[in-house]
Design a protein around this motif. Sequence first.
Motif, PDB file in Angstrom:
ATOM      1  N   ARG A 181       0.834  -1.205   0.000  1.00 33.91           N
ATOM      2  CA  ARG A 181       0.000   0.000   0.000  1.00 33.91           C
ATOM      3  C   ARG A 181       0.867   1.254   0.000  1.00 33.91           C
ATOM      4  NH1 ARG A 181      -2.888  -1.707   5.310  1.00 33.91           N
ATOM      5  NH2 ARG A 181      -0.683  -2.110   5.610  1.00 33.91           N
ATOM      6  N   GLY A 182       2.151   1.064   0.125  1.00 37.79           N
ATOM      7  CA  GLY A 182       3.078   2.199   0.195  1.00 37.79           C
ATOM      8  C   GLY A 182       3.267   2.860  -1.174  1.00 37.79           C
ATOM      9  N   LYS A 183       3.708   4.133  -1.114  1.00 40.76           N
ATOM     10  CA  LYS A 183       3.858   4.901  -2.364  1.00 40.76           C
ATOM     11  C   LYS A 183       4.952   4.310  -3.250  1.00 40.76           C
ATOM     12  CE  LYS A 183       2.221   9.339  -0.696  1.00 40.76           C
ATOM     13  NZ  LYS A 183       2.595  10.663  -0.242  1.00 40.76           N
ATOM     14  N   LEU A 184       6.030   3.845  -2.601  1.00 40.05           N
ATOM     15  CA  LEU A 184       7.167   3.337  -3.376  1.00 40.05           C
ATOM     16  C   LEU A 184       6.752   2.120  -4.201  1.00 40.05           C
ATOM     17  CD1 LEU A 184      10.184   3.605  -4.002  1.00 40.05           C
ATOM     18  CD2 LEU A 184      10.667   2.133  -2.059  1.00 40.05           C
ATOM     19  N   TYR A 185       6.066   1.205  -3.538  1.00 40.53           N
ATOM     20  CA  TYR A 185       5.651  -0.013  -4.245  1.00 40.53           C
ATOM     21  C   TYR A 185       4.721   0.335  -5.402  1.00 40.53           C
ATOM     22  CZ  TYR A 185       3.755  -4.655  -5.176  1.00 40.53           C
ATOM     23  OH  TYR A 185       3.383  -5.820  -5.795  1.00 40.53           O
ATOM     24  N   LYS A 186       3.736   1.191  -5.078  1.00 44.58           N
ATOM     25  CA  LYS A 186       2.754   1.540  -6.115  1.00 44.58           C
ATOM     26  C   LYS A 186       3.433   2.223  -7.310  1.00 44.58           C
ATOM     27  CE  LYS A 186      -1.370   1.902  -3.261  1.00 44.58           C
ATOM     28  NZ  LYS A 186      -2.182   2.829  -2.489  1.00 44.58           N
ATOM     29  N   ALA A 187       4.361   3.124  -6.981  1.00 45.57           N
ATOM     30  CA  ALA A 187       5.047   3.853  -8.064  1.00 45.57           C
ATOM     31  C   ALA A 187       5.868   2.901  -8.931  1.00 45.57           C
ATOM     32  CB  ALA A 187       5.950   4.918  -7.458  1.00 45.57           C
ATOM     33  N   LEU A 188       6.602   2.011  -8.260  1.00 49.75           N
ATOM     34  CA  LEU A 188       7.448   1.081  -9.027  1.00 49.75           C
ATOM     35  C   LEU A 188       6.598   0.126  -9.858  1.00 49.75           C
ATOM     36  CD1 LEU A 188      10.143   0.335  -6.318  1.00 49.75           C
ATOM     37  CD2 LEU A 188      10.541   1.430  -8.519  1.00 49.75           C
ATOM     38  N   LYS A 189       5.456  -0.233  -9.284  1.00 51.53           N
ATOM     39  CA  LYS A 189       4.557  -1.131 -10.012  1.00 51.53           C
ATOM     40  C   LYS A 189       4.067  -0.438 -11.297  1.00 51.53           C
ATOM     41  CE  LYS A 189       1.468  -4.730  -9.627  1.00 51.53           C
ATOM     42  NZ  LYS A 189       1.864  -6.099  -9.497  1.00 51.53           N
ATOM     43  N   GLY A 190       3.805   0.895 -11.162  1.00 54.81           N
ATOM     44  CA  GLY A 190       3.312   1.647 -12.322  1.00 54.81           C
ATOM     45  C   GLY A 190       4.407   1.920 -13.333  1.00 54.81           C
ATOM     46  N   TRP A 191       5.629   2.230 -12.853  1.00 56.53           N
ATOM     47  CA  TRP A 191       6.679   2.671 -13.773  1.00 56.53           C
ATOM     48  C   TRP A 191       7.573   1.541 -14.272  1.00 56.53           C
ATOM     49  CZ3 TRP A 191       8.434   6.747  -9.672  1.00 56.53           C
ATOM     50  CH2 TRP A 191       7.481   7.739  -9.574  1.00 56.53           C
TER      51      TRP A 191
END
Lengths: 547, 316
Positions: free
Chosen positions: B104-114
């Motif tokens: 749920r963290g921003k880092l995970y979400k961002a990496l998942k998207g990018w």
Amino acid sequence: MAHQALYRRWRPQRFSDVVGQPYAVQTLKNAIAQGEIAHAYLFAGPRGTGKTSVARILAKAINCPNPQGGEPCNACPLCEAIARGNALDVVEIDGASNRGIDQIRQLREEVAFRPAEAPYKVYIIDEVHMLTNEAFNALLKTLEEPPPHVVFVFATTEPHKVPPTVLSRCQAFEFKAIPQERIESHLRAVARAEKIRVDEEALRAIARHARGALRDALVLLEQLVAYKGGEPITAQDLYEVLGLPPQETIDRFLEALLNRNGPEALEIVEALAERGRDLELFISEAIHRGRDRLVAALREGGDASTPSPSARAWAALLGQLLELKRELRLAFDKRVVLEVKALEIAGAEGPPAAAATAATAAPAAPEAPEAPEALEPARPAPHTTASASAPASMSTSTPPPADADKPAAPPAPARPQAQATPDVERDLDLEGRWAELLKRARRKKAALYALLAEARPRLEGRTLVVEYAPRFGFHKERLEQPQHFELLKQLVHEVFGPETGLRVGFADSDSDSTTPQASAQAQDERLKEKAELVRRVMGGGPRARGL
Amino acid sequence: MPLHLFLGDPWGRGRAIAHLKRRLRAAEPDARWRETTLDGEELDLSQLLEALRTTSLFGERPLVHVKRVEKLPGEHAEALLPHLERARGPDVCVILEGDKLDKRGKLYKALKGWGEVQEFAPPTRQELPKLLQALLEERGLALPPQGRRALLEGIEPNPMRLEREVEKLALYARDRQALTLEELEALIFHDRGGRAFSALEALLARRSDALELLRAALEGGEEPTKLFYLWAAEARALLRAKSLKAEGLSSAEIARRTGDFPWRAAKRVKLAEALSSEALIGLIRALHEADVAIKRGEREPEEALWALALAWLGFA
């Protein structure tokens, strides 16, 4: 030149000198020959099996400019420096005294630097299991990405304390305990080279007592050399130096118990006590020996479910010795406890002793009493709870009475014997019941047991008199306090029967206040009385045999 | 894809990262990469920025590998995001790896998207035999079936340990390509028992060599307290196998349910059938009592173990 200990002089300098670790050594030699050097090794095993020596040889072999089939040349300056312990690039760290994160952080900083003179920087961390969790975590970071010029060698006697994350990054070797015969032959070679006169029996005894640790064996040999000052070394010297009873004495003691020869067992205990031997250590040795005899008897035939009479006899004896050891640990007067228990064991019901004796290559045993199975136990057996047919109820501890609140059935009276006189029976009965009472007291209240341990029981009609020597006035007073007295009364009812009365008093004389000679004489008399009692009840007689 | 996140089992992700790096180098043989490895726990953001932004005189492309990403402090993780977003060109590669990361963290979400996220589960005991086979083939080594079982049973279900063991066995075997059972027994570094297991197995089966094996295990340096723990664990495993068998499950189903090796589950079922539940419960209870006696200082662990073994074998 300063004296160097024998084990250091004989420390292996090449893989081929290492005793008893052929698989680890061969693998390491192959790795070096093939140039496949791991960045971390873990050497685990009992002490004195060669872990640190192999680590040093490895350090030499991987750095040696002229290795020969994976072996170091031992002639180049680098090999010599490593052997002397002053090579800059081989760092030995004691994990026990450098166990914190700060030391490991410092190590991490150091590993970044290239070696000064050798191709590899080798870090040998001994007793690595002693590192703290934080230190292990810090070390893990280096292990995950080690610089190519660094090799770690971890040595430990307790590999289970090394975190799996560290272990999984090491090439791990188990260093096995060195077989006795290998130690023996190595000692023989050392003795020959060092011109030490030592007989074969002594070599065997040293190898046996080293229990797989070659270093311990060499240390023992050197101790003996110092002890004998150039005279030939015998097995007897080893026993003197270690304060151990000779093997023959242990064997005689075990056989005396198996053959129901209480007087001989007492004689042995007496002789040991007179020579100031550690009785607990003696029983530990007897347990070890009993274990070996049991394994040998089982190996000779039979299944564990249908063991031979010999195996059964040794197993029963081993169980009793284990229980005896347990009691000795807590005993104030170890000698008395050992004597009482030895008499109990010698009188306990069990399989024919002759069968067990026949299965061993032991010295001739005294004639065994006939049909011991027919005998009833004189008193509760030391361990009676486990049941072969009902393992669900097995227990290794002596059970408390079935119902603590309900008086348990008093122990069976002394076994009827044709020649036993009523006095003898009563005395044996008193001793057995008193021992049982002490056992129960210890379980219920340690303080009560401590008070009773200094007392002696006496039966005056239907009253049990608990007597103290005058110097134990404090004990007597404490025992008379209601909380102790009532509990003791309850135990007396349980063990001696509900109709038995109880009185606490002073004995007429204090044997301990007499001269040491008189005291020793009194003790001697007591032992002789005990031996005589057993002789009269069981037949047979004490044998005169020195230790 | 310039951004990669690898999570989960260290062995699986380690191999995947090595594969990715090989792929990168193979894709453009002329391109050179300047690799910088950083630790999430000790990360200094400026180091990361320097590694990403510095232009190499020799035209090397930056490859930044951040380990232990789960240890990145929260504020660093957030501060990292704009730089990671910018570092999405073809001339840069950022690899982040760790045991786990808050999904749920921003880092995970961002990496998942990018970028690309790969997660690795540790192999189960059912998968380990296949993995062992692959490792043996890589090394050109053959082991007898019993030897493979001994190896798998002797070590924790950890592929990294398995790889190290195979590496060691191959070094010993050298050109022979095959090892005997005796050699294997001597070479395997047992994580969980080893000789202790042989002794316990013999004890539970009440075999005549049980006490000899027990003595050998103890004299070989096995910890008596560890033997207690293993013995209790084995008794519990037998009880479980027995109850699952009573539910009508086959050995294979029991292996699946308990996560055990199929052959060991079958062996346990067979052994459990020969023992009553009461006997096993009694054994666990006796082990507990012995443990208490040791902790009270009444007994030495080794002596307690012997007393227990004698009682279990019906000698006491």
